[in-house]
Write a protein that holds these residues in place. Structure first.
Motif, PDB file in Angstrom:
ATOM      1  N   ILE A   1       1.030  -0.854  -0.040  1.00  0.00           N
ATOM      2  CA  ILE A   1       0.177  -0.337  -0.527  1.00  0.00           C
ATOM      3  C   ILE A   1       1.048   1.434  -0.348  1.00  0.00           C
ATOM      4  CG2 ILE A   1      -1.722   1.066   1.089  1.00  0.00           C
ATOM      5  CD1 ILE A   1      -2.979  -1.474   1.788  1.00  0.00           C
ATOM      6  N   ALA A   2       0.492   2.077  -0.799  1.00  0.00           N
ATOM      7  CA  ALA A   2       1.274   3.546  -1.140  1.00  0.00           C
ATOM      8  C   ALA A   2       1.721   4.534   0.071  1.00  0.00           C
ATOM      9  CB  ALA A   2       0.777   4.010  -1.860  1.00  0.00           C
ATOM     10  N   GLY A   3       2.709   4.716   0.812  1.00  0.00           N
ATOM     11  CA  GLY A   3       2.726   4.846   1.766  1.00  0.00           C
ATOM     12  C   GLY A   3       3.086   4.068   2.991  1.00  0.00           C
ATOM     13  N   ASP A   4       2.754   2.701   2.946  1.00  0.00           N
ATOM     14  CA  ASP A   4       2.544   1.548   4.050  1.00  0.00           C
ATOM     15  C   ASP A   4       4.534   1.282   3.917  1.00  0.00           C
ATOM     16  OD1 ASP A   4       2.277  -0.096   6.299  1.00  0.00           O
ATOM     17  OD2 ASP A   4       1.033  -1.645   4.715  1.00  0.00           O
ATOM     18  N   ARG A   5       4.995   2.135   4.884  1.00  0.00           N
ATOM     19  CA  ARG A   5       7.021   1.452   4.944  1.00  0.00           C
ATOM     20  C   ARG A   5       6.564   0.555   6.181  1.00  0.00           C
ATOM     21  NH1 ARG A   5       9.565   5.488   1.700  1.00  0.00           N
ATOM     22  NH2 ARG A   5       8.847   7.980   1.740  1.00  0.00           N
ATOM     23  N   LYS A   6       6.032   0.130   6.973  1.00  0.00           N
ATOM     24  CA  LYS A   6       6.345  -0.709   7.315  1.00  0.00           C
ATOM     25  C   LYS A   6       6.007  -1.982   6.645  1.00  0.00           C
ATOM     26  CE  LYS A   6       4.507  -2.694  12.294  1.00  0.00           C
ATOM     27  NZ  LYS A   6       3.534  -2.677  12.849  1.00  0.00           N
ATOM     28  N   TYR A   7       5.588  -2.434   5.674  1.00  0.00           N
ATOM     29  CA  TYR A   7       4.783  -3.018   5.233  1.00  0.00           C
ATOM     30  C   TYR A   7       5.419  -3.271   3.856  1.00  0.00           C
ATOM     31  CZ  TYR A   7       2.711  -4.845   9.242  1.00  0.00           C
ATOM     32  OH  TYR A   7       2.142  -5.288  10.345  1.00  0.00           O
ATOM     33  N   GLY A   8       6.815  -2.554   2.996  1.00  0.00           N
ATOM     34  CA  GLY A   8       7.740  -2.668   2.206  1.00  0.00           C
ATOM     35  C   GLY A   8       7.342  -1.247   1.433  1.00  0.00           C
ATOM     36  N   ALA A   9       6.425  -0.333   1.299  1.00  0.00           N
ATOM     37  CA  ALA A   9       6.247   0.220   0.322  1.00  0.00           C
ATOM     38  C   ALA A   9       7.542   1.698   0.282  1.00  0.00           C
ATOM     39  CB  ALA A   9       5.123   1.923   0.621  1.00  0.00           C
ATOM     40  N   HIS A  10       8.070   1.996  -1.011  1.00  0.00           N
ATOM     41  CA  HIS A  10       9.020   2.488  -1.313  1.00  0.00           C
ATOM     42  C   HIS A  10       8.515   4.032  -1.046  1.00  0.00           C
ATOM     43  CE1 HIS A  10       9.588  -1.362  -3.583  1.00  0.00           C
ATOM     44  NE2 HIS A  10      11.009  -1.982  -3.568  1.00  0.00           N
ATOM     45  N   GLY A  11       7.605   5.209  -0.996  1.00  0.00           N
ATOM     46  CA  GLY A  11       7.454   5.904  -0.973  1.00  0.00           C
ATOM     47  C   GLY A  11       5.788   6.500  -0.475  1.00  0.00           C
ATOM     48  N   SER A  12       5.673   7.467  -0.214  1.00  0.00           N
ATOM     49  CA  SER A  12       4.905   8.197   0.185  1.00  0.00           C
ATOM     50  C   SER A  12       3.752   9.116  -0.269  1.00  0.00           C
ATOM     51  CB  SER A  12       4.686   8.682   1.424  1.00  0.00           C
ATOM     52  OG  SER A  12       3.615   8.407   2.491  1.00  0.00           O
ATOM     53  N   PRO A  13       3.624   8.960  -1.932  1.00  0.00           N
ATOM     54  CA  PRO A  13       3.175  10.069  -2.731  1.00  0.00           C
ATOM     55  C   PRO A  13       1.719  11.010  -1.797  1.00  0.00           C
ATOM     56  CG  PRO A  13       2.239   7.965  -3.667  1.00  0.00           C
ATOM     57  CD  PRO A  13       3.258   7.435  -2.461  1.00  0.00           C
ATOM     58  N   LEU A  14       0.934  10.620  -1.363  1.00  0.00           N
ATOM     59  CA  LEU A  14      -0.038  11.216  -1.136  1.00  0.00           C
ATOM     60  C   LEU A  14       0.307  11.748   0.702  1.00  0.00           C
ATOM     61  CD1 LEU A  14      -3.030   8.562  -2.157  1.00  0.00           C
ATOM     62  CD2 LEU A  14      -2.059  10.746  -2.976  1.00  0.00           C
ATOM     63  N   GLY A  15       1.490  11.104   1.273  1.00  0.00           N
ATOM     64  CA  GLY A  15       1.688  11.589   2.042  1.00  0.00           C
ATOM     65  C   GLY A  15       1.021  11.040   3.365  1.00  0.00           C
ATOM     66  N   ARG A  16       0.601   9.668   3.444  1.00  0.00           N
ATOM     67  CA  ARG A  16       0.102   9.353   4.210  1.00  0.00           C
ATOM     68  C   ARG A  16      -0.694   7.261   4.017  1.00  0.00           C
ATOM     69  NH1 ARG A  16      -6.912   9.240   3.304  1.00  0.00           N
ATOM     70  NH2 ARG A  16      -6.315   7.233   4.644  1.00  0.00           N
TER      71      ARG A  16
END
Length: 314
Positions: A255-270
């Motif tokens: 899921i976008a922004g979910d760095r805990k589970y592997g996301a590479h970035g946070s384009p929506l800031g959440r």
């Protein structure tokens, strides 16, 4: 702490001051009120809306063009306006004497932790129900992660809470989420099934060992996508901690922004996860309750096939 409702003195009223009407046919609210109160002036009838003296299915309403359906319940308080909940972090979707349904904003804790005791969805709503009566209490039926927005339910008694939780799979008829995930998904729809366990670092992970974790089943359907992101509808057959986040990571589309589970970035800031549909049987009336919130507009724009590049989050 900012209070969820105004502190103007409330005028006391009793149940005898409230008159109930069962809506007999579809109509707009003001027109139906004119029909009910043909003996009163139009100005008087309009004042009921202006002063928040009208409730539809237990929710105070001021919009004259609110659509009524046959079977809805109207309440008119002839002595005072109904209290109206306002808060910038969450929205009250439905309330009656047994339950509350809210639309929680992202970044808001569902309940307190060892470090954070106030400013949670629970504490905000607890203050609200106690402002009506200091003896009122509130109980969490289910939770949403801090960074997940959307529909959430609370009970007004321990008995209702236990009834909903113990009969969850029979009473909750549908729970759907939408998420923006990284990349273009290979299959338009599918299912993820695994057993979820949690390690000492509070990281949830999938395992094939039924003795190690709890069964979790997530069904998904792609709604739109481009080269960078996909908008996915998710239907939960089970409700485990971090279930959607782990299963999307398992598919290789965090899921976008979910760095805990592997996301590479946070384009929506959440964390781009939103609980947008909730359908259940009311614990007392057994009436089917169906709630839906709009998909966040930025979820739609970032996954539009003809939209701007999502790489830089614009």
């Amino acid at each position: 702490m900012r209070q969820p409702s105004d502190k103007r003195p409330r005028r006391r009223f009793s149940d005898k001051d409230i008159k109930r009407f069962k809506v007999e046919h579809d109509d707009t609210l003001l027109n139906y009120l004119f029909t009910l109160f043909g003996d009163k002036s139009r100005t008087t009838v309009k004042s009921y809306l202006t002063h928040r003296q009208v409730a539809v299915n237990d929710m105070p309403v001021t919009q004259f063009d609110t659509v009524l359906h046959a079977g809805d319940e109207l309440k008119i308080n002839f002595k005072a306006g109904f209290s109206v909940f306002k808060h910038n972090r969450l929205r009250l979707v439905y309330e009656d004497e047994y339950i509350l349904v809210i639309d929680k904003g992202y970044g808001l804790l569902s309940m307190s932790t060892d470090r954070i005791k106030t400013g949670t969805a629970y504490s905000i709503l607890s203050d609200y129900v106690k402002s009506q009566n200091p003896e009122n209490k509130l109980f969490i039926v289910h939770r949403l992660d801090r960074d997940t927005s959307g529909l959430m339910m609370f009970a007004k008694s321990k008995g209702i809470q236990e009834q909903m939780q113990h009969n969850w799979h029979n009473m909750v008829l549908e729970r759907k989420y939408v998420a923006v995930v990284e990349g273009q998904m290979e299959q338009p729809e599918g299912m993820v099934r695994s057993y979820l366990a949690e390690n000492a670092a509070f990281q949830v992970y999938s395992t094939d060992n039924p003795e190690e974790g709890q069964l979790a089943i997530t069904r998904y359907k792609v709604l739109s996508s481009n080269k960078h992101f996909s908008l996915v509808e998710l239907n939960l057959a089970t409700g485990r901690k971090n279930q959607i986040r782990v299963h999307m990571h398992d598919l290789g589309h965090s899921i976008a922004g979910d760095r805990k589970y592997g996301a590479h970035g946070s384009p929506l800031g959440r964390v781009a996860l939103h609980a947008y549909k909730l359908r259940f049987a009311h614990p007392v009336t057994r009436k089917e309750m169906n709630f839906e919130t709009p998909i966040p507009p930025r979820f739609l724009s970032i996954t539009a096939s003809t939209g701007p590049s999502a790489v830089d989050g614009k």
